[in-house]
Design an enzyme around this catalytic site. Structure first.
Site, PDB file in Angstrom:
ATOM      1  N   GLY A  71       2.302   4.901   1.545  1.00  9.52           N
ATOM      2  CA  GLY A  71       3.549   5.027   0.794  1.00  9.52           C
ATOM      3  C   GLY A  71       3.470   4.338  -0.561  1.00  9.52           C
ATOM      4  O   GLY A  71       4.012   4.831  -1.554  1.00  9.52           O
ATOM      5  N   GLN A 177      10.906   5.593   4.741  1.00 10.39           N
ATOM      6  CA  GLN A 177      11.626   5.121   5.933  1.00 10.39           C
ATOM      7  C   GLN A 177      12.372   6.240   6.655  1.00 10.39           C
ATOM      8  O   GLN A 177      12.818   6.036   7.783  1.00 10.39           O
ATOM      9  CB  GLN A 177      12.611   4.004   5.566  1.00 10.39           C
ATOM     10  CG  GLN A 177      11.950   2.682   5.253  1.00 10.39           C
ATOM     11  CD  GLN A 177      11.276   2.036   6.471  1.00 10.39           C
ATOM     12  OE1 GLN A 177      11.476   2.429   7.622  1.00 10.39           O
ATOM     13  NE2 GLN A 177      10.455   1.040   6.213  1.00 10.39           N
ATOM     14  N   ALA A 198       2.247   7.407   6.854  1.00 10.42           N
ATOM     15  CA  ALA A 198       1.945   7.734   8.258  1.00 10.42           C
ATOM     16  C   ALA A 198       2.323   6.621   9.227  1.00 10.42           C
ATOM     17  O   ALA A 198       2.804   6.886  10.336  1.00 10.42           O
ATOM     18  CB  ALA A 198       0.453   8.044   8.394  1.00 10.42           C
ATOM     19  N   HIS A 199       2.138   5.357   8.802  1.00 12.72           N
ATOM     20  CA  HIS A 199       2.300   4.291   9.805  1.00 12.72           C
ATOM     21  C   HIS A 199       3.761   4.012  10.141  1.00 12.72           C
ATOM     22  O   HIS A 199       4.057   3.251  11.063  1.00 12.72           O
ATOM     23  CB  HIS A 199       1.554   3.018   9.389  1.00 12.72           C
ATOM     24  CG  HIS A 199       2.200   2.189   8.322  1.00 12.72           C
ATOM     25  ND1 HIS A 199       2.919   1.059   8.621  1.00 12.72           N
ATOM     26  CD2 HIS A 199       2.206   2.298   6.977  1.00 12.72           C
ATOM     27  CE1 HIS A 199       3.345   0.511   7.470  1.00 12.72           C
ATOM     28  NE2 HIS A 199       2.920   1.245   6.474  1.00 12.72           N
ATOM     29  N   CYS A 323      12.136 -17.492   3.161  1.00 14.68           N
ATOM     30  CA  CYS A 323      10.842 -17.909   3.720  1.00 14.68           C
ATOM     31  C   CYS A 323      10.036 -16.701   4.155  1.00 14.68           C
ATOM     32  O   CYS A 323       8.857 -16.584   3.873  1.00 14.68           O
ATOM     33  CB  CYS A 323      11.046 -18.802   4.934  1.00 14.68           C
ATOM     34  SG  CYS A 323      11.760 -20.352   4.499  1.00 14.68           S
TER      35      CYS A 323
HETATM   36  C1  LIG Z   1      10.845   2.200   1.645  1.00  8.45           C
HETATM   37  C2  LIG Z   1       9.373   1.937   1.638  1.00  8.45           C
HETATM   38  N1  LIG Z   1       8.608   2.479   0.684  1.00  8.45           N
HETATM   39  C3  LIG Z   1       7.281   2.279   0.632  1.00  8.45           C
HETATM   40  C4  LIG Z   1       6.648   1.495   1.565  1.00  8.45           C
HETATM   41  C5  LIG Z   1       5.156   1.282   1.456  1.00  8.45           C
HETATM   42  O1  LIG Z   1       4.469   2.088   2.383  1.00  8.45           O
HETATM   43  P1  LIG Z   1       2.971   1.690   2.831  1.00  8.45           P
HETATM   44  O2  LIG Z   1       3.101   0.530   3.750  1.00  8.45           O
HETATM   45  O3  LIG Z   1       2.460   2.940   3.511  1.00  8.45           O
HETATM   46  O4  LIG Z   1       2.216   1.394   1.612  1.00  8.45           O
HETATM   47  C6  LIG Z   1       7.400   0.908   2.579  1.00  8.45           C
HETATM   48  C7  LIG Z   1       6.749   0.028   3.577  1.00  8.45           C
HETATM   49  O5  LIG Z   1       7.348  -0.866   4.122  1.00  8.45           O
HETATM   50  C8  LIG Z   1       8.796   1.143   2.619  1.00  8.45           C
HETATM   51  O6  LIG Z   1       9.569   0.607   3.566  1.00  8.45           O
END
Ligand SMILES: Cc1ncc(COP(=O)(O)O)c(C=O)c1O
Length: 387
Positions: A71, A177, A198-199, A323
């Protein structure tokens, strides 16, 4: 007792079918998809199949999917790609204050290069303000997230995208998300670019995609090298990861049919928590929210202490506190919503996934109630109890 994982907005477990496929590809498919021989061609078949599966989940055509390393890269690609590709140094971009750092940081870089960035504010429910008044003839891109990772709040990207489209401005949405959690079809949405990871949908880490609507002007490629991904993203493809991503998308289409089960599970959990624990507050819009997310403040409790106590009891959650963010600053998302720092520091995000059960959530609610009450007792006595 088994652990209870309630942090699916951070990452999700790899689905067994995905794991099986990824392992088998790593073991049996060593080809480079660019190679002409049959070993390479069979790797290419896997990448092509996955492209169809990802496209099908979001209603795109396969040629509109560019695979990335996740992402973050998809978001960087959209922002840097549009800004630098359209060749308008000094141009204007509109985004919001509640975006993920993978949007906010490239925006900062573009600002350093002379681009003008406007960041839309949000109201106390996390809903972004109206875009209209911010657009001008020099606006080249609007990037607004679909769902917020901390609160689950969904932005009205349909309306924002329409406003941008009417003025011929490119519209990108970070849908990392939301894709795989709620139905989303790009043909019904006025979006030109959309990021997926993907994750977040039970696939492997380190792989994602940028949807690029057919006809979108050529973007600058932040990752350039060989001619992979039709010269849009260089580098030998992560074949096993991409295959696993495709499989995860196929599975997500089926699991989403049970989306209402996930929201009733989440609401059941909230009902239990709020009936057992006094002084609980929900952060974010209850109407327009992901089905799996619940962000709660616990009056008088330090979120970090609660997180550690819950972790020791086998429950994984996350907090919006200074934190936990590692930045020394409380959650920028909750801050932008005007929530005072002490409330932000008491916040815990619960994010559910397809494998969570009612029994798990009932157990989690009881442990949470005990932990909060012990914590409050300790705090009132002037010391913090670590259970
Ligand atoms: C809204 C959003 N965009 C982008 C990302 C980044 O994705 P990635 O972990 O695949 O780089 C995240 C990851 O937490 C996310 O929550």
């Amino acid at each position: 007792m088994d652990n209870i994982y309630l942090d699916h907005n951070a990452t999700t477990p790899v689905a067994p079918e995905v794991l099986e496929l990824v392992t088998s590809v790593l073991r049996n498919q060593m080809g480079n998809p660019s190679s002409v021989h049959s070993v390479g061609r069979s790797a290419r078949v896997l990448v092509d199949e996955a492209r169809e599966q990802v496209a099908s989940l979001i209603g795109a055509s396969p040629s509109e999917i560019v695979f990335t390393s996740g992402g973050t890269e998809a978001n960087n690609f959209a922002l840097l790609g549009a800004a630098l590709g359209l060749g308008k140094t000094g141009g204007h971009i509109v985004t919001s204050l509640v975006e993920h750092p993978s949007i906010l940081n490239p925006c900062r870089q573009l600002e350093n290069l002379g681009f003008k960035i406007d960041r839309l504010k949000v109201d106390n429910l996390g809903r972004v303000e109206d875009l209209e008044g911010y657009l001008s003839d020099s606006t080249l891109l609007v990037s607004l997230q679909h769902a917020n990772s901390e609160t689950g709040v969904l932005q009205d990207i349909e309306r924002a995208g329409e406003i941008a489209r009417k003025r011929g401005i490119l519209f990108h949405t970070d849908a990392v998300q939301s894709v795989g959690k709620i139905p989303l079809q790009v043909q019904d949405l006025p979006v030109d670019m959309l990021s997926v990871s993907a994750h977040k949908l039970n696939g492997p880490k380190g792989v994602g995609a940028l949807y690029l609507r057919k006809g979108t002007p050529d973007l600058f490629s932040p990752v350039c090298g060989g001619g992979q991904e039709k010269k849009r993203r260089g580098g030998t493809e992560n074949v096993a990861g991409i295959a696993g991503f495709g499989k995860a998308c196929e599975l997500a289409r089926l699991s989403m049919q049970n989306a209402s089960n996930l929201s009733s599970l989440r609401d059941h959990f909230f009902h239990l928590v709020s009936s057992m624990i006094p002084g609980v507050e929900v952060f974010g819009d209850l109407e327009n929210r992901l089905t799996n997310t619940l962000n709660l403040g616990f009056e008088g409790v330090e979120g970090d202490t609660l997180l550690i106590a819950l972790d020791m009891a086998g429950i994984a959650v996350s907090t919006g506190s200074a934190c936990s963010s590692g930045s020394g600053l409380p959650s920028p998302v909750l801050t932008a919503m005007g929530i005072p720092a002490d409330k932000i520091n008491s916040s815990i995000r619960f994010s559910l996934g397809w494998s969570n059960t009612k029994a798990e959530l009932e157990r989690a609610a009881v442990i949470l109630a005990q932990t909060v009450s012990l914590n409050r007792a300790g705090t009132y006595a002037g010391k913090t109890i670590k259970t």
